[in-house]
Motif scaffolding. Structure first.
Motif, PDB file in Angstrom:
ATOM      1  N   ASN A 204       1.125  -1.273   0.428  1.00  0.00           N
ATOM      2  CA  ASN A 204      -0.137  -0.106  -0.129  1.00  0.00           C
ATOM      3  C   ASN A 204       0.334   1.527   0.326  1.00  0.00           C
ATOM      4  OD1 ASN A 204      -2.940   0.863   0.044  1.00  0.00           O
ATOM      5  ND2 ASN A 204      -2.134   1.961   2.181  1.00  0.00           N
ATOM      6  N   PRO A 222      -1.920  -6.845 -15.923  1.00  0.00           N
ATOM      7  CA  PRO A 222      -2.779  -6.995 -15.454  1.00  0.00           C
ATOM      8  C   PRO A 222      -3.080  -7.746 -13.939  1.00  0.00           C
ATOM      9  CG  PRO A 222      -1.533  -9.192 -16.072  1.00  0.00           C
ATOM     10  CD  PRO A 222      -0.889  -7.635 -16.651  1.00  0.00           C
ATOM     11  N   PRO A 224      -3.789  -5.769 -10.393  1.00  0.00           N
ATOM     12  CA  PRO A 224      -4.547  -4.527  -9.961  1.00  0.00           C
ATOM     13  C   PRO A 224      -4.087  -3.089 -10.058  1.00  0.00           C
ATOM     14  CG  PRO A 224      -4.400  -6.272  -8.628  1.00  0.00           C
ATOM     15  CD  PRO A 224      -3.402  -6.833  -9.567  1.00  0.00           C
ATOM     16  N   TRP A 225      -4.394  -2.117 -10.035  1.00  0.00           N
ATOM     17  CA  TRP A 225      -4.255  -0.663 -10.174  1.00  0.00           C
ATOM     18  C   TRP A 225      -3.593  -0.111  -9.169  1.00  0.00           C
ATOM     19  CZ3 TRP A 225      -4.036   3.820  -8.458  1.00  0.00           C
ATOM     20  CH2 TRP A 225      -3.570   4.933  -8.633  1.00  0.00           C
ATOM     21  N   ALA A 226      -2.541   0.423  -8.557  1.00  0.00           N
ATOM     22  CA  ALA A 226      -2.216   0.633  -8.175  1.00  0.00           C
ATOM     23  C   ALA A 226      -1.028   2.589  -8.646  1.00  0.00           C
ATOM     24  CB  ALA A 226      -1.116  -0.253  -6.950  1.00  0.00           C
ATOM     25  N   ASP A 249       0.973  -8.619  -5.821  1.00  0.00           N
ATOM     26  CA  ASP A 249       0.224  -8.360  -6.818  1.00  0.00           C
ATOM     27  C   ASP A 249       1.453  -8.845  -7.509  1.00  0.00           C
ATOM     28  OD1 ASP A 249      -2.816  -8.325  -5.649  1.00  0.00           O
ATOM     29  OD2 ASP A 249      -1.845  -6.042  -5.267  1.00  0.00           O
ATOM     30  N   ARG A 396      -6.226 -15.166  -9.874  1.00  0.00           N
ATOM     31  CA  ARG A 396      -6.763 -13.630 -10.045  1.00  0.00           C
ATOM     32  C   ARG A 396      -7.058 -13.556 -11.325  1.00  0.00           C
ATOM     33  NH1 ARG A 396      -1.506 -12.015  -7.194  1.00  0.00           N
ATOM     34  NH2 ARG A 396      -0.786 -14.141  -5.484  1.00  0.00           N
ATOM     35  N   ALA A 397      -8.370 -12.886 -11.093  1.00  0.00           N
ATOM     36  CA  ALA A 397      -8.753 -11.934 -11.843  1.00  0.00           C
ATOM     37  C   ALA A 397      -7.731 -10.882 -12.690  1.00  0.00           C
ATOM     38  CB  ALA A 397     -10.339 -11.024 -11.491  1.00  0.00           C
ATOM     39  N   ARG A 398      -7.091 -11.178 -13.994  1.00  0.00           N
ATOM     40  CA  ARG A 398      -6.649 -10.239 -14.176  1.00  0.00           C
ATOM     41  C   ARG A 398      -7.372  -8.652 -14.897  1.00  0.00           C
ATOM     42  NH1 ARG A 398      -3.120 -13.807 -15.591  1.00  0.00           N
ATOM     43  NH2 ARG A 398      -1.791 -12.696 -17.034  1.00  0.00           N
ATOM     44  N   ARG A 399      -6.107  -7.568 -14.949  1.00  0.00           N
ATOM     45  CA  ARG A 399      -7.285  -6.392 -14.483  1.00  0.00           C
ATOM     46  C   ARG A 399      -7.422  -6.304 -16.300  1.00  0.00           C
ATOM     47  NH1 ARG A 399      -4.866  -0.533 -14.566  1.00  0.00           N
ATOM     48  NH2 ARG A 399      -2.598  -2.230 -15.970  1.00  0.00           N
TER      49      ARG A 399
ATOM     50  N   TRP B  14      -3.856   5.011  -0.186  1.00  0.00           N
ATOM     51  CA  TRP B  14      -2.290   4.020  -0.137  1.00  0.00           C
ATOM     52  C   TRP B  14      -1.031   5.649   0.590  1.00  0.00           C
ATOM     53  CZ3 TRP B  14      -3.753   0.681  -3.586  1.00  0.00           C
ATOM     54  CH2 TRP B  14      -4.497   0.736  -4.140  1.00  0.00           C
ATOM     55  N   ARG B  55     -10.388   4.497  -2.519  1.00  0.00           N
ATOM     56  CA  ARG B  55     -10.371   3.412  -3.424  1.00  0.00           C
ATOM     57  C   ARG B  55      -9.557   1.874  -2.781  1.00  0.00           C
ATOM     58  NH1 ARG B  55      -7.476   3.682  -9.436  1.00  0.00           N
ATOM     59  NH2 ARG B  55      -8.072   1.600  -9.939  1.00  0.00           N
ATOM     60  N   LYS B  66     -12.665 -11.652  -1.994  1.00  0.00           N
ATOM     61  CA  LYS B  66     -12.542 -13.192  -3.370  1.00  0.00           C
ATOM     62  C   LYS B  66     -12.304 -14.197  -2.270  1.00  0.00           C
ATOM     63  CE  LYS B  66      -8.617 -15.114  -5.333  1.00  0.00           C
ATOM     64  NZ  LYS B  66      -8.811 -15.262  -6.947  1.00  0.00           N
ATOM     65  N   HIS B  88     -12.505  -3.725 -11.176  1.00  0.00           N
ATOM     66  CA  HIS B  88     -11.432  -5.290 -11.525  1.00  0.00           C
ATOM     67  C   HIS B  88     -11.789  -5.983 -10.338  1.00  0.00           C
ATOM     68  CE1 HIS B  88      -7.069  -6.616 -11.188  1.00  0.00           C
ATOM     69  NE2 HIS B  88      -7.865  -7.515 -11.674  1.00  0.00           N
ATOM     70  N   ARG B  91     -14.015  -7.717  -9.171  1.00  0.00           N
ATOM     71  CA  ARG B  91     -14.064  -9.100 -10.391  1.00  0.00           C
ATOM     72  C   ARG B  91     -13.173  -9.884  -9.825  1.00  0.00           C
ATOM     73  NH1 ARG B  91     -11.930  -9.366 -15.059  1.00  0.00           N
ATOM     74  NH2 ARG B  91     -10.809  -7.408 -15.563  1.00  0.00           N
ATOM     75  N   HIS B  92     -12.452  -8.925  -8.960  1.00  0.00           N
ATOM     76  CA  HIS B  92     -11.177  -9.952  -8.035  1.00  0.00           C
ATOM     77  C   HIS B  92     -12.166 -11.196  -7.396  1.00  0.00           C
ATOM     78  CE1 HIS B  92      -7.417 -11.193  -6.817  1.00  0.00           C
ATOM     79  NE2 HIS B  92      -7.186 -11.013  -5.857  1.00  0.00           N
ATOM     80  N   GLN B  95     -15.607 -13.226  -9.332  1.00  0.00           N
ATOM     81  CA  GLN B  95     -15.124 -14.274 -10.624  1.00  0.00           C
ATOM     82  C   GLN B  95     -14.969 -15.579  -9.820  1.00  0.00           C
ATOM     83  OE1 GLN B  95     -11.917 -13.192 -13.118  1.00  0.00           O
ATOM     84  NE2 GLN B  95     -10.666 -15.191 -12.771  1.00  0.00           N
TER      85      GLN B  95
END
Lengths: 404, 229
Positions: A204, A222, A224-226, A249, A396-399, B14, B55, B66, B88, B91-92, B95
């Motif tokens: 984080n 793919p 997670p966004w960070a 990640d 894991r789900a892909r972005r 963050w 976020r 999950k 995303h 979905r994590h 899914q």
């Protein structure tokens, strides 16, 4: 969740070997004694050229039977250095520089790629490369999750590609030990312990200013966004917070990073590279947790078991018979092994299936530690038995928009 | 500790030390086998998604769901599917939540989703596999946008069913989706082989051998024909 088609894999693997799949190198073009003719060289591109990629780039660039034509990196500095190094080697300006690996994969003139990106990219790139008919050398750890491992093997076998993992240490560091085990010098081995870690942690980190030469969206891919942070994406070998190797990640931490070497050495030494464990048993000694990975043939690999050395040796001195000790093909270590296999369509020393079977060990152990319980694993179905929560941790789900 | 962690979520930006919210992950593990405690934890987590926490906090909640999410979490997660920042991570969880409501929520979100998010949702449906209907994926396959069509193809390949094969057989192939459509066909053939349907698999391989878009595809088909003989 769907399962895999590994039953089929065993069939196609055999079929691929029996067919002696077509070498991509034209045999009609003969080279001179010093260096093969251009038409008889493996045409290569490199994806991820910092740190380990720099070393792999140099290794492949130094091979007489390789023609290096393309570089890809999401950092312009690394990309330009790679191009300059390649062009200097050949005395021309022909090496193309890309910041999107898909441009390399779509080139029909490239036979093989080497990949040395962070781990969260490996499955995406290997699978896409195979679909585009490329052979692949990929740095370890080859997989980030259990689920993507089996998909990588399936895709490589589907297209008859040569896909080699990148742990040079398995044969380099453990050869003498493995050889003694294989020839029976240690007697019958019942268990081998691997001390390695730590596991990766949540990240984080705060946002920092994005350097102008970095394509951050492509670095994340793919995952997670960070927000950008230099420690988040540093390629240093730290697993304690100063590099991507520290964080969930992008990596399994030291558990998979050095684990790819150490567990690779263990599975090779006790000859279980064809298998995956069927149980991950969580134990505790003196307040310290450890995991015992049990194989269907009775072998056991333990992780961080307190108070034991590296080997448990039985008393009966059983000689192994009829099985040749594996070695690299060709010359030049593990990269030479890969190139030779590309030519002969042979199976590399760290063939992707061996690699994925090896990586299953730390992945299974990690999930057992995280859930704090023992697990049973059905390797054929690639699913945990009777543990729905553990099964959720296989993938894991892909972005978006990344998919395999 | 858990109450403090939930409190910490409210300002979990963050840069905040993840230790502040570690009790949530500890609770995920500790409540295993205790349905009452687990249900309470899940409800608290899902409720957070309906608030305006940062976020990074919602990311954290999705990661926990999950592992422990049930149909009870699906409405809160589904609301995030069209959120560019959170789709995303929703979905994590969705899914992997093994409740049919999760698949239905993903399917329901496809039509109104912007392109990039739509591709992600389709990808997650493919990854779910078993409880996913073919129709929305077939619709994606026939989309004029080649990237959406590619996503539909790969998801259908992951399903590997006879209906998926039928949909793939009628795909309009172009330069962008041709490798994915072919790979999906090959995946379906492998699925059939794994279920002992050699003749059905061979039909697919033969078709790919005849009209596969690349030399690589034909090599794969050749391998498959050998395996299915």
């Amino acid at each position: 969740m769907k399962t895999t088609r590994r039953k089929f894999l065993s069939t196609t693997g055999t079929a691929a070997a029996a067919l002696g799949f077509p070498a991509i190198i034209p045999s009609s073009a003969l080279g001179n004694a010093d260096r093969p003719a251009p038409s008889n060289r493996i045409v290569m591109g490199g994806i991820g050229i910092g740190n380990m990629g720099r070393g792999d780039h140099g290794a492949f660039l130094g091979k007489k039977d390789v023609q290096y034509v393309a570089i890809c990196d999401v950092r312009k500095g690394a990309m330009n250095q790679g191009k300059a190094k390649t062009d200097a080697k050949y005395g021309n300006k022909d090496c193309k520089a890309h910041d999107d690996y898909r441009e390399i994969l779509s080139r029909d003139d490239i036979d093989a790629v080497h990949i040395a990106t962070p781990d969260h990219w490996h499955a995406q790139m290997i699978i896409e490369a195979c679909r585009h008919g490329k052979d692949v050398f990929c740095q370890k750890p080859e997989s980030l999750t259990l689920g993507e491992g089996s998909l990588m093997v399936e895709t490589a076998r589907r297209y008859g590609r040569v896909v080699s993992g990148g742990s040079q240490r398995v044969l380099q560091d453990y050869k003498s030990t493995a050889l003694r085990c294989w020839n029976g010098s240690y007697g019958k081995i019942s268990s081998i312990n691997v001390n390695v870690g730590p596991m990766s942690q949540p990240c984080n980190l705060p946002q920092e200013n994005l350097p102008g030469d970095m394509n951050w969206e492509m670095w994340l891919g793919p995952a997670p966004w960070a927000p950008y942070n230099s420690k988040r994406c540093s390629g240093s070998f730290s697993t304690s917070g100063n590099s991507w190797r520290s964080y969930i990640d992008y990596s399994g931490g030291g558990m998979t990073d050095w684990g790819a070497h150490h567990f690779g050495g263990a599975t090779f030494t006790v000859d279980v590279r064809d298998l995956q464990p069927q149980e991950a048993v969580l134990g505790e000694i003196d307040g310290k947790k450890f995991v015992s990975l049990k194989y269907p043939n009775g072998m056991e690999i333990t992780h961080n078991k307190p108070g034991v050395g590296h080997f448990h040796v039985g008393r009966d001195n059983v000689q192994r018979e009829g099985k040749e000790f594996p070695k690299y093909a060709g010359s030049g270590g593990i990269t030479g092994d890969f190139i030779d296999c590309v030519k002969t369509r042979g199976r590399p020393f760290r063939d992707i299936e061996y690699a994925i079977n090896t990586m299953a060990v730390p992945h299974l152990a990690t999930i057992a530690y995280k859930l704090n319980r023992s697990l049973k694993w059905d390797a054929a179905k690639q699913e945990f038995i009777g543990d729905a929560e553990a099964n959720r941790l296989r993938n894991r789900a892909r972005r978006e928009p990344w998919q395999i | 500790m858990l109450d403090q962690a939930f409190e910490a979520l409210k300002t979990y930006q963050w840069g905040v030390d993840p230790k502040a919210i570690k009790p949530i992950q500890d609770a995920v593990v500790a409540t295993h086998g205790d349905s009452a405690a687990r249900g309470k934890l899940e409800s608290r987590l899902a409720a957070v998604l309906n608030t305006d926490v940062p976020r990074a906090a919602k990311d954290t909640v999705c990661r926990a769901l999950k592992t422990i999410g049930t149909s009870g979490s699906v409405p809160a997660l589904a609301k995030l599917l069209h959120d560019e920042q959170l789709s995303h991570m929703a979905r994590h969880a969705l899914q992997t939540i093994d409740a049919p409501e999760a698949a239905k929520a993903l399917v329901a979100a496809i039509d109104k989703a912007p392109k990039k998010i739509k591709i992600g949702i389709i990808s997650s449906l493919g990854a779910r596999g078993n409880d996913v209907p073919v129709a929305p994926l077939a619709k994606a396959l026939s989309d004029k946008d080649a990237e959406i069509s590619t996503a539909g193809a790969l998801a259908l390949g992951a399903l590997g069913s006879a209906d998926a094969v039928k949909a793939l057989g009628s795909a309009k192939v172009n330069d962008t989706n041709r490798i994915a459509v072919c790979d999906a066909m090959l995946q379906c053939a492998e699925s059939m082989l794994a279920h002992g349907k050699k003749s059905e698999a061979k039909v697919i391989y033969t078709k790919v051998l005849k009209s596969g878009p690349t030399k690589t595809a034909k090599i794969a088909a050749d391998l498959g024909i050998t395996a299915s003989s």
